[in-house]
Design a protein around this motif. Structure first.
Motif, mmCIF file in Angstrom:
data_model
loop_
_atom_site.group_PDB
_atom_site.id
_atom_site.type_symbol
_atom_site.label_atom_id
_atom_site.label_comp_id
_atom_site.label_asym_id
_atom_site.label_seq_id
_atom_site.Cartn_x
_atom_site.Cartn_y
_atom_site.Cartn_z
ATOM 1 N N LEU A 125 -5.520 4.358 -1.254
ATOM 2 C CA LEU A 125 -5.550 4.986 -2.574
ATOM 3 C C LEU A 125 -6.303 4.118 -3.592
ATOM 4 O O LEU A 125 -7.093 4.615 -4.390
ATOM 5 C CB LEU A 125 -4.114 5.267 -3.016
ATOM 6 N N ASN A 276 4.384 -1.792 -2.229
ATOM 7 C CA ASN A 276 4.724 -0.718 -1.306
ATOM 8 C C ASN A 276 3.579 0.260 -1.191
ATOM 9 O O ASN A 276 2.939 0.592 -2.162
ATOM 10 C CB ASN A 276 5.962 0.039 -1.773
ATOM 11 N N LEU A 279 6.018 4.195 -0.099
ATOM 12 C CA LEU A 279 7.479 4.178 -0.245
ATOM 13 C C LEU A 279 7.823 4.001 -1.717
ATOM 14 O O LEU A 279 7.399 3.055 -2.360
ATOM 15 C CB LEU A 279 8.120 3.053 0.569
ATOM 16 N N GLU A 280 8.607 4.928 -2.230
ATOM 17 C CA GLU A 280 8.991 4.896 -3.626
ATOM 18 C C GLU A 280 10.405 4.357 -3.742
ATOM 19 O O GLU A 280 11.298 4.830 -3.077
ATOM 20 C CB GLU A 280 8.917 6.333 -4.179
ATOM 21 N N HIS A 363 -1.927 12.347 -2.571
ATOM 22 C CA HIS A 363 -2.430 11.483 -1.491
ATOM 23 C C HIS A 363 -1.466 11.323 -0.329
ATOM 24 O O HIS A 363 -1.713 10.499 0.556
ATOM 25 C CB HIS A 363 -2.748 10.087 -2.022
ATOM 26 N N ASN A 471 -12.116 13.039 1.018
ATOM 27 C CA ASN A 471 -12.470 11.680 0.582
ATOM 28 C C ASN A 471 -13.831 11.234 1.097
ATOM 29 O O ASN A 471 -14.376 11.796 2.044
ATOM 30 C CB ASN A 471 -11.422 10.675 1.091
ATOM 31 N N TYR A 561 4.136 5.384 10.685
ATOM 32 C CA TYR A 561 3.384 6.630 10.858
ATOM 33 C C TYR A 561 1.950 6.374 11.309
ATOM 34 O O TYR A 561 1.323 7.227 11.936
ATOM 35 C CB TYR A 561 3.443 7.500 9.587
ATOM 36 N N GLU A 663 -1.281 11.271 8.092
ATOM 37 C CA GLU A 663 -2.294 10.500 7.355
ATOM 38 C C GLU A 663 -3.108 11.479 6.522
ATOM 39 O O GLU A 663 -3.851 12.295 7.067
ATOM 40 C CB GLU A 663 -3.203 9.745 8.333
ATOM 41 N N ALA A 664 -2.983 11.389 5.196
ATOM 42 C CA ALA A 664 -3.614 12.395 4.351
ATOM 43 C C ALA A 664 -5.112 12.498 4.643
ATOM 44 O O ALA A 664 -5.650 13.590 4.841
ATOM 45 C CB ALA A 664 -3.367 12.065 2.887
ATOM 46 N N SER A 665 -5.789 11.373 4.656
ATOM 47 C CA SER A 665 -7.208 11.393 4.977
ATOM 48 C C SER A 665 -7.574 10.227 5.887
ATOM 49 O O SER A 665 -8.048 10.394 6.998
ATOM 50 C CB SER A 665 -8.037 11.315 3.685
ATOM 51 N N GLY A 666 -7.301 9.006 5.383
ATOM 52 C CA GLY A 666 -7.887 7.829 6.005
ATOM 53 C C GLY A 666 -9.288 7.696 5.451
ATOM 54 O O GLY A 666 -9.961 8.707 5.182
HETATM 55 C C1 26V Z 1 3.328 5.205 -3.538
HETATM 56 C C2 26V Z 1 3.953 4.123 -4.055
HETATM 57 C C3 26V Z 1 5.361 4.223 -4.315
HETATM 58 C C4 26V Z 1 5.843 3.193 -5.277
HETATM 59 C C5 26V Z 1 5.348 1.840 -4.965
HETATM 60 C C6 26V Z 1 3.881 1.761 -4.902
HETATM 61 C C7 26V Z 1 3.256 2.952 -4.316
HETATM 62 C C8 26V Z 1 1.926 2.917 -4.030
HETATM 63 C C9 26V Z 1 1.307 4.011 -3.500
HETATM 64 C C10 26V Z 1 2.004 5.154 -3.262
HETATM 65 C C11 26V Z 1 1.329 6.369 -2.731
HETATM 66 C C12 26V Z 1 0.654 6.103 -1.495
HETATM 67 C C13 26V Z 1 -0.246 7.213 -1.143
HETATM 68 C C14 26V Z 1 -1.449 6.707 -0.449
HETATM 69 O O1 26V Z 1 -1.810 5.560 -0.534
HETATM 70 N N1 26V Z 1 -2.117 7.588 0.248
HETATM 71 C C15 26V Z 1 -3.333 7.270 0.965
HETATM 72 O O2 26V Z 1 -4.414 7.728 0.167
HETATM 73 C C16 26V Z 1 -5.669 7.521 0.786
HETATM 74 C C17 26V Z 1 -6.727 7.948 -0.191
HETATM 75 O O3 26V Z 1 -6.642 9.294 -0.442
HETATM 76 C C18 26V Z 1 -5.724 8.278 2.086
HETATM 77 O O4 26V Z 1 -6.962 8.021 2.713
HETATM 78 C C19 26V Z 1 -4.595 7.861 3.005
HETATM 79 O O5 26V Z 1 -4.597 8.668 4.161
HETATM 80 C C20 26V Z 1 -3.273 7.999 2.289
HETATM 81 O O6 26V Z 1 -2.216 7.457 3.065
#
Ligand code: 26V
Length: 824
Positions: A125, A276, A279-280, A363, A471, A561, A663-666
């Motif tokens: 992200l 993280n 994970l929230e 994401h 992406n 995952y 995996e949303a995209s990678g």
């Molecule tokens: C959630 C949280 C929860 C609180 C603590 C910090 C934190 C940081 C990030 C997230 C959301 C994570 C979502 C994420 O990273 N998704 C990834 O996004 C990429 C870009 O779109 C994508 O290529 C990946 O497949 C996807 O896992």
């Protein structure tokens, strides 16, 4: 007189050297005899920084003067990596700098590597946000990024006795790429209470008062475009005690300690990036970070808009705000608050403006990553915002009720407030309701959000509110910078460097896919990149690997995952098979190096176990004399952006093997293919579109499909499932103590055998092993392998983040590029 004295940029080697010397002697106050690599890095950066500042000022002036619609990309993460190399390439003077530094007695690589990564992100992200900024500037879009200036980025990972140890990343000791704007500050309010009162017009209004104030200070980072003077801005906010009378009072009263404590508490807000990924955890400080950053950014955006003296109705014509995941969702509420409480607009008028301004990117579909905040926490921290959230929800539910009368369960399901104990605010729902567009990040993912987590909202708003933007990655950093020799070879065959600004030009490569001479050059470059990685492996792990072996790489955050456990179980299976082979047969086997890398969230115990297993397996296999070069297992410490730049060009095969639908995209899948490696992967995320583009012959797909996941999970839980016998064999060997204390890995095995195998490792194991055999067979025919790689690269044009930015601009933001001002 101002014009006459305008700063001149250096243009040649001589000019560059003069600037470096000047910075060493005056800015750094060092003698040239005492100029080490750190100082040379500093001076080189300052020389390039001066160039950027010129372009940056002009870009900002031009954008202000033309006053067109701007994009604001709100992201809690920007995983920028290093800036110097990128600046040199974008400005087009890397060769000049190389020659100049050589003349001054330095190797440019030694200088570039002095820089700390700007690691203000977790993974995909955050890196996506960085690629988007590069593309927006390169395409001349008037765009700003807004984020937090963390004092500590993502932790540094050390591997000690096979275990991950986290070390703080203090990266700011010397950072020439940021400009503190001590004059650009915003006071941010927390806590307090809300009083209703009647204003002069006899209207009831809310006043939020009391509580405490923290000051946001802007730090600006220039974002140079490639081959254009456009230099955009990334504004990062740093928190500081607001100072003022209050503190002085305490100080004078002799309450020195508590005034220092106040200051430290304020500075804590921007102190550290939460490590993280997916994970929230619902920590109060995280919510404070979110509001602090969102409120400062919106204040800034509104202030800029108000300078133009336009009516509020034109706000959405001037401003597009993209929410990078739900982390900035409070911006929706904050803008509504500004418009109704401060600017005095009517609710409906304000809400129309808000929803036309925002759009939201999702994401992840993982339930544990979806943000929810306890109502009580928001009430305490942001009392007025909670009232507005309740009102937004009320009006929204009224609207739903009109279309779905008598469907009480629908109302319960879509309510922004979850009626749980305690009550929670569902941030994704708030983001959807507050935006005019919602997008996923790859086709499968965008389909999944429409049919699963946001299904009801498709019913309510219709399908057009939901869209897909697959992406992409910037070819400047991920090809030109990371793999200069391949970039040069491509340029020689594709009509110059045009492919770097229009990646579809790669298609011209395909005609050389069977060309013997071209294949040879191609293979030589891959080999050289593997040698470079082998050296890195040797110096960091002490293990010698053979660059002629097949390099099999999986680097990404460690997560169940993403299934690094499937990979390492596969490695063990390969090892057992080799051990069981008669010598004659063993001799015929293809040597392979299995390379892993990635950080585990510090609190994610199972992910840390996976790292430990990989290292334990490595120390057994790498020291087994029977095996020698046939198999090596490497765990690369502290995977980050600058390491990715060495790793991605060096793969023969890379692994993108998440459970289908998770995996949303990678995006590293794109980086590896663009650098001439093939991939082994599941039908998940962008792998599916990569397959469509490169062709099924040029990718190794395996495993179950996302539509079957639910049934398979059901079968695990309700007993009609047996574990693959080869995988059982692997488990037995682990349990027999072959790779260290078996107890350490019990939980990983139990997750598969006893706890429902949620990630379907056993279901996909057989298919994975068979497909790895296909990889071996294919690799034996090097000519055909290289042809496949060339074809795959030639078909990767679609995955440029330039294409993404065009799609966002057209279908979501409605913004246009702004030609840079002609240079005098
Ligand atoms: C959630 C949280 C929860 C609180 C603590 C910090 C934190 C940081 C990030 C997230 C959301 C994570 C979502 C994420 O990273 N998704 C990834 O996004 C990429 C870009 O779109 C994508 O290529 C990946 O497949 C996807 O896992």
């Amino acid at each position: 007189a101002w014009r006459k004295h305008q700063v001149k940029n250096f243009e040649d080697q001589d000019g560059f050297e003069r600037e470096v010397v000047r910075h060493v002697e005056t800015t750094l106050a060092r003698s040239l005899f005492n100029c080490d690599e750190k100082a040379a890095y500093a001076a080189t950066s300052l020389a390039f920084r001066d160039r950027l500042i010129n372009d940056w000022n002009k870009t900002q002036q031009q954008q202000t003067y033309r006053d067109n619609k701007r994009v604001y990309y709100l992201s809690l993460e920007f995983l920028m990596g290093r800036a110097l190399d990128n600046a040199m390439l974008n400005v087009g003077l890397k060769d000049t700098a190389k020659a100049g530094l050589a003349d001054l007695g330095f190797r440019i690589e030694d200088i570039i590597t002095q820089e700390n990564d700007a690691a203000l992100g977790n993974g995909g992200l955050g890196r996506l946000a960085a690629c988007f900024l590069d593309s927006l500037a390169s395409l001349n879009y008037p765009a700003w990024g807004y984020g937090l200036r963390y004092r500590y980025g993502i932790f540094k990972q050390e591997i000690i006795d096979g275990y991950q140890v986290e070390v703080p990343d203090y990266w700011l000791d010397f950072n020439p790429w940021e400009f503190p704007r001590h004059d650009v500050t915003v006071n941010i309010q927390f806590f307090g209470n809300v009083r209703k009162t009647t204003n002069d017009a006899g209207k009831t209004v809310a006043v939020w008062e009391g509580g405490e104030i923290v000051q946001a200070v802007a730090y600006d980072v220039p974002i140079p475009g490639y081959d254009t003077p456009t230099t955009n801005n990334l504004r990062l906010w740093s928190s500081k005690a607001s100072g003022g009378e209050f503190d002085f009072q305490k100080f004078n009263n002799g309450d020195y300690e508590s005034s220092v404590a106040d200051q430290q508490r304020a500075e804590t807000i921007s102190a550290v990036l939460y490590p993280n990924d997916n994970l929230e955890r619902g920590k109060e400080l995280r919510l404070k970070q979110q509001y602090f950053w969102v409120a400062a950014s919106l204040h800034d955006i509104v202030r800029r808009f108000k300078k133009s003296k336009r009516p509020w109705s034109e706000f959405p014509d001037q401003v597009a705000i993209q929410l990078n995941d739900t982390h900035p969702t409070l911006a929706v509420v904050e803008l509504q608050r500004i418009l109704i409480d401060i600017e005095g607009l009517e609710w409906d008028v304000a809400w129309q403006i808000v929803t036309s301004t925002f759009s939201y990117t999702n994401h992840t579909v993982l339930p544990e990553a979806l943000e929810k905040w306890p109502v009580g926490l928001i009430q305490h921290l942001l009392p007025r915002h909670l009232q507005i959230i309740f009102d937004i929800n009320l009006y929204f539910l009224q609207l739903v009720e009109k279309s779905f009368p008598d469907d009480r369960d629908m109302l319960r399901r879509v309510s922004i407030i979850e009626e749980s104990q305690p009550k929670m605010v569902r941030m994704a729902y708030l983001a959807i309701v507050g935006s005019h567009k919602v997008n996923g990040v790859a086709e499968l993912h965008s389909d999944l959000i429409k049919t699963t987590i946001f299904k009801d909202f498709v019913q309510i708003y219709g399908p057009d509110k939901f869209t897909n933007v697959t992406n992409g990655i910037t070819p400047r950093r991920w090809l030109h910078q990371a793999n200069p020799r391949l970039s040069e070879l491509i340029a020689a065959k594709c009509g110059g460097k045009a492919f770097l600004t229009d990646l579809t030009n790669l298609a011209k490569l395909e005609q050389f896919a069977e060309d013997k001479e071209f294949r040879k050059e191609w293979a030589e470059i891959k080999y050289a990149n593997k040698v470079r990685l082998a050296k890195h492996i040797k110096t960091t792990t002490g293990v010698t690997v053979n660059p002629s072996a097949l390099f099999d790489i999986q680097v990404k955050r460690i997560h169940e995952y993403k299934r690094q456990q499937l990979n390492i179980f596969g490695v063990i299976h390969r090892y057992l098979a080799l051990k069981a082979m008669p010598l004659e047969e063993k001799k015929k086997q293809l040597p392979r190096v299995s390379i892993f890398g990635g950080k585990a969230a510090p609190g994610y115990w199972m992910a840390k176990q996976i790292i430990h297993l990989i290292n334990s397996v490595g120390s057994v296999i790498n020291n087994d004399a029977d095996i020698g070069d046939l198999l090596k297992v490497i765990f690369l410490e502290d995977y980050n952006v600058s390491k990715a730049e060495i790793i991605c060009p060096a793969s023969d095969i890379s692994e993108h093997i998440s459970t289908a639908g998770t995996e949303a995209s990678g995006t590293s899948n794109m980086k590896f293919v663009l650098n001439g490696g093939l991939i082994i992967g599941t039908c998940d995320g962008a792998n599916i579109e990569i397959t469509r583009e490169v062709g099924e012959d040029n990718i190794f797909l395996f495993g179950n499909l996302s539509e079957d996941v639910e049934d398979l999970r059901h079968a695990h839980t309700y007993g009609s499932h047996t574990i693959d016998s080869d995988l059982e064999q692997v488990f037995k060997e682990i349990e027999g103590g072959r790779f260290g204390t078996p107890h350490d890995f019990g939980a990983m095995i139990a997750a598969v055998r006893e706890h429902g195998d949620y990630y379907l490792v056993s279901d996909d194991f057989h298919s994975y092993i068979e497909t790895q055999h296909l990889v071996d067979e294919a690799y034996r025919n090097q000519d055909e392998w290289v042809t496949r790689c060339i074809k795959a690269v030639s078909r990767m044009g679609f995955f440029s983040s330039d294409r993404c930015m065009h799609e966002y601009a057209e279908s979501i933001w409605n913004v246009e590029p702004l030609a840079p001002a002609p240079s005098e």
